[in-house]
Scaffold this motif. Structure first.
Motif, PDB file in Angstrom:
ATOM      1  N   ALA A 165       0.821  -1.217   0.000  1.00 19.48           N
ATOM      2  CA  ALA A 165       0.000   0.000   0.000  1.00 19.48           C
ATOM      3  C   ALA A 165       0.855   1.267   0.000  1.00 19.48           C
ATOM      4  N   GLY A 166       2.171   1.111   0.157  1.00 17.11           N
ATOM      5  CA  GLY A 166       3.052   2.270   0.122  1.00 17.11           C
ATOM      6  C   GLY A 166       3.157   2.999   1.451  1.00 17.11           C
ATOM      7  N   HIS A 167       2.814   2.337   2.544  1.00 18.18           N
ATOM      8  CA  HIS A 167       2.857   2.966   3.865  1.00 18.18           C
ATOM      9  C   HIS A 167       4.223   2.863   4.531  1.00 18.18           C
ATOM     10  N   GLN A 226      12.233   7.566   0.605  1.00 10.80           N
ATOM     11  CA  GLN A 226      11.513   6.951  -0.505  1.00 10.80           C
ATOM     12  C   GLN A 226      10.468   5.966  -0.025  1.00 10.80           C
ATOM     13  N   PRO A 227       9.207   6.129  -0.428  1.00  5.33           N
ATOM     14  CA  PRO A 227       8.196   5.097  -0.103  1.00  5.33           C
ATOM     15  C   PRO A 227       8.478   3.826  -0.890  1.00  5.33           C
ATOM     16  N   VAL A 228       8.262   2.693  -0.246  1.00  8.03           N
ATOM     17  CA  VAL A 228       8.505   1.395  -0.872  1.00  8.03           C
ATOM     18  C   VAL A 228       7.149   0.747  -1.132  1.00  8.03           C
ATOM     19  N   SER A 229       6.961   0.237  -2.330  1.00  6.69           N
ATOM     20  CA  SER A 229       5.671  -0.400  -2.645  1.00  6.69           C
ATOM     21  C   SER A 229       5.842  -1.729  -3.347  1.00  6.69           C
TER      22      SER A 229
END
Length: 89
Positions: free
Chosen positions: A77-79, A85-88
């Motif tokens: 979910a990109g949380h 950097q967001p990790v998804s």
């Protein structure tokens, strides 16, 4: 395994030396081996060694998530951020 094939080559073979250095450097940087001495440490690597390095597994180990399923959904979910950097993935 690739390590067995490399070990079959002569010790002073240019390809063996270069490949060994690159492989040891890569695995050391990934945190899978503790020291970059020789290929014997690479022989002991297992599939579970790689799996334990996955972000959701680390999140569960650090109590950032209650279980693996929750950790995976948080990452997808990109949380989760690593640095800025967001990790998804």
């Amino acid at each position: 395994k690739m390590v067995h094939e490399i070990m079959k080559l002569e010790q002073n073979d240019e390809y063996r030396v270069k490949t060994t250095q690159e492989l040891l450097e890569k695995l050391y940087n990934m945190g899978l081996i503790q020291e970059k001495k020789n290929l014997k440490s690479v022989n002991r690597l297992t599939v579970s060694s790689f799996c334990r390095r996955r972000l959701p597994v680390i999140m569960v180990r650090l109590n950032m998530a209650d279980n693996l399923k929750e950790a995976i959904s948080l990452v997808q979910a990109g949380h989760v951020r690593v640095g800025t950097q967001p990790v998804s993935d």
